[in-house]
Design an enzyme around this catalytic site. Structure first.
Site, short mmCIF file in Angstrom:
data_model
loop_
_atom_site.label_atom_id
_atom_site.label_comp_id
_atom_site.label_asym_id
_atom_site.label_seq_id
_atom_site.Cartn_x
_atom_site.Cartn_y
_atom_site.Cartn_z
N ARG A 172 -53.65 -18.34 138.26
CA ARG A 172 -52.39 -18.95 138.22
C ARG A 172 -52.26 -19.40 139.61
O ARG A 172 -52.82 -18.79 140.55
CB ARG A 172 -51.01 -18.09 137.92
CG ARG A 172 -51.26 -17.55 136.49
CD ARG A 172 -49.92 -16.81 136.14
NE ARG A 172 -49.66 -16.20 134.87
CZ ARG A 172 -50.20 -15.22 134.37
NH1 ARG A 172 -50.61 -14.22 135.04
NH2 ARG A 172 -49.98 -14.73 133.12
N LYS A 198 -47.91 -12.10 136.28
CA LYS A 198 -46.15 -11.93 135.99
C LYS A 198 -46.00 -10.40 135.69
O LYS A 198 -46.65 -9.78 135.38
CB LYS A 198 -46.25 -12.78 134.75
CG LYS A 198 -46.32 -14.23 134.97
CD LYS A 198 -45.86 -14.88 133.77
CE LYS A 198 -45.85 -16.61 133.95
NZ LYS A 198 -45.59 -17.31 132.63
N HIS A 269 -52.28 -26.03 137.55
CA HIS A 269 -52.53 -25.32 135.94
C HIS A 269 -53.24 -25.72 135.06
O HIS A 269 -53.77 -25.26 134.03
CB HIS A 269 -50.87 -25.12 135.30
CG HIS A 269 -50.57 -23.88 134.93
ND1 HIS A 269 -50.40 -22.48 135.47
CD2 HIS A 269 -50.22 -23.65 133.46
CE1 HIS A 269 -50.53 -21.65 134.69
NE2 HIS A 269 -49.95 -21.97 133.51
N ARG A 272 -56.37 -23.95 135.16
CA ARG A 272 -56.20 -22.56 134.25
C ARG A 272 -56.47 -22.89 132.87
O ARG A 272 -57.04 -22.30 131.99
CB ARG A 272 -55.13 -21.90 134.63
CG ARG A 272 -54.75 -20.57 133.71
CD ARG A 272 -53.21 -20.02 134.34
NE ARG A 272 -52.83 -19.01 133.29
CZ ARG A 272 -52.93 -17.90 133.22
NH1 ARG A 272 -54.05 -17.58 134.04
NH2 ARG A 272 -52.46 -16.96 132.37
N HIS A 295 -52.48 -12.45 129.62
CA HIS A 295 -51.53 -12.82 128.47
C HIS A 295 -51.01 -11.69 128.02
O HIS A 295 -51.91 -10.72 127.56
CB HIS A 295 -51.70 -13.62 127.45
CG HIS A 295 -51.90 -15.16 127.71
ND1 HIS A 295 -52.61 -16.21 127.31
CD2 HIS A 295 -51.40 -16.00 129.10
CE1 HIS A 295 -52.36 -17.29 127.86
NE2 HIS A 295 -51.73 -17.13 128.91
N TYR A 304 -54.84 -21.99 122.78
CA TYR A 304 -56.00 -22.78 123.29
C TYR A 304 -56.85 -22.91 121.96
O TYR A 304 -58.06 -23.84 122.31
CB TYR A 304 -56.80 -22.10 124.22
CG TYR A 304 -55.91 -21.97 125.37
CD1 TYR A 304 -55.71 -23.00 126.44
CD2 TYR A 304 -55.05 -20.95 125.82
CE1 TYR A 304 -54.97 -23.05 127.56
CE2 TYR A 304 -54.18 -20.71 126.96
CZ TYR A 304 -54.33 -21.82 127.92
OH TYR A 304 -53.40 -21.89 128.95
#
Length: 329
Positions: A172, A198, A269, A272, A295, A304
């Site tokens: 990120r 995150k 992004h 990524r 994730h 994806y």
């Protein structure tokens, strides 16, 4: 668990300007932002996003006490914002922020109920993240050689290291900007980077050969820019940590050098997303890609699998013995 408290005067979150027709409403919101920043250790950017969403609540409430607003009031505000063009995705984030705030009011004894508890935002179509083709990524990464002779060679090396690392490891933007010089040894020698994403979650991601070579070249150039006390891995011309906005601008400049006008807006992004798409195409290992992206849910990674259906269709047409109609060449 410790009971949440109202913010101290020294809290950065408490110092956020939150205009409100009812000052005590702003105090309550600042209390929640303080909990996010100090107790939950949320990033400054996350706290800023919460503040922006809660400002909408303050504006909607006016001089109405937030301790007494009800479900009908919240439902009406959501309907008004949706009618004004706010997407379901944006409303979902907004309601999540409001729900957390009212839960905080419950915890400190100012409310018995949460008016957002059972509200769900209107659904909107899930947008696929943009991704570059492998050829476009190669063009972007190879465009450093097209820089002007007047360009500082040290900055060219820095940019090359940043963009190679982006694509190599699926970082990120905030994770890349937060890397320190102490992280470099593991990336170059062991081929891995430890990053904090995150919600403060730490993960280890692989670093590819080209990224490692670019990082070695940048290490030599960095010594001429940064002082011995500067912790940041990527620094600007003044030797200070390079900010996320500067990284965005440098990538946009690199896209111009690569003549990628047909690829749309090239932003950090997208590298990524491209990383995830290309690794998944080659390996088919959804769980591994989930781990590398950090994730928490496999559902976030599954998007994806739909990014390059045309590519998969071509593979199928060539590989499956019953893929074509009879008579097709």
């Amino acid at each position: 668990m410790a009971k949440p408290t109202l913010p101290s005067k020294s809290s950065d979150a408490a110092a956020v300007a939150l205009p409100s027709a009812r000052p005590e409403n702003a105090v309550k919101v600042k209390g929640w932002l303080s909990v996010l920043a100090e107790q939950r250790r949320q990033s400054p950017l996350t706290v800023e996003n919460y503040a922006r969403d809660l400002q909408r609540l303050l504006d909607a409430a006016g001089d109405l006490d937030l301790c007494v607003v009800n479900v009908a009031f919240i439902r009406r505000q959501v309907a008004l914002m949706h009618g004004g063009g706010l997407s379901g995705r944006s409303l979902a984030r907004l309601l999540s922020a409001w729900r957390g705030f009212f839960r905080y009011l419950q915890q400190i004894g100012l409310r018995r109920d949460n008016p957002c508890a059972d509200l769900r935002p209107p659904k909107s179509p899930r947008r696929l993240p943009g991704a570059l083709s492998v050829e476009a990524c190669m063009a972007l990464l190879n465009a450093g050689g097209k820089a002007s002779e007047k360009e500082d060679e040290r900055l060219i090396r820095r940019d090359q290291a940043m963009f190679e690392l982006f694509y190599s490891s699926g970082l990120r933007l905030s994770e890349l900007a937060a890397l320190d010089i102490t992280d470099l040894a593991a990336m170059v020698e062991a081929g891995e980077a430890r990053v904090t994403g995150k919600r403060g979650k730490t993960r280890v991601v692989p670093v590819g050969k080209e990224a490692r070579l670019a990082l070695v070249a940048w290490k030599e150039a960095r010594a001429a820019l940064a002082g011995p006390e500067e912790p940041a891995l990527f620094v600007n011309q003044r030797g200070a940590r390079l900010g996320v906005r500067s990284i965005e601008l440098r990538l946009a400049r690199r896209a111009l050098l690569a003549d990628m006008r047909g690829a749309g807006r090239v932003h950090p992004h997208i590298l990524r997303h491209s990383f995830a798409s290309h690794v998944l195409q080659s390996s088919g290992d959804l769980r591994a890609v989930q781990e590398m992206l950090g994730h928490s849910s496999i559902a976030s990674t599954q998007v994806y699998t739909h990014l390059d259906f045309q590519h998969l269709s071509k593979v199928y047409d060539k590989a499956h013995p019953r893929a074509r109609y009879r008579g097709e060449g």
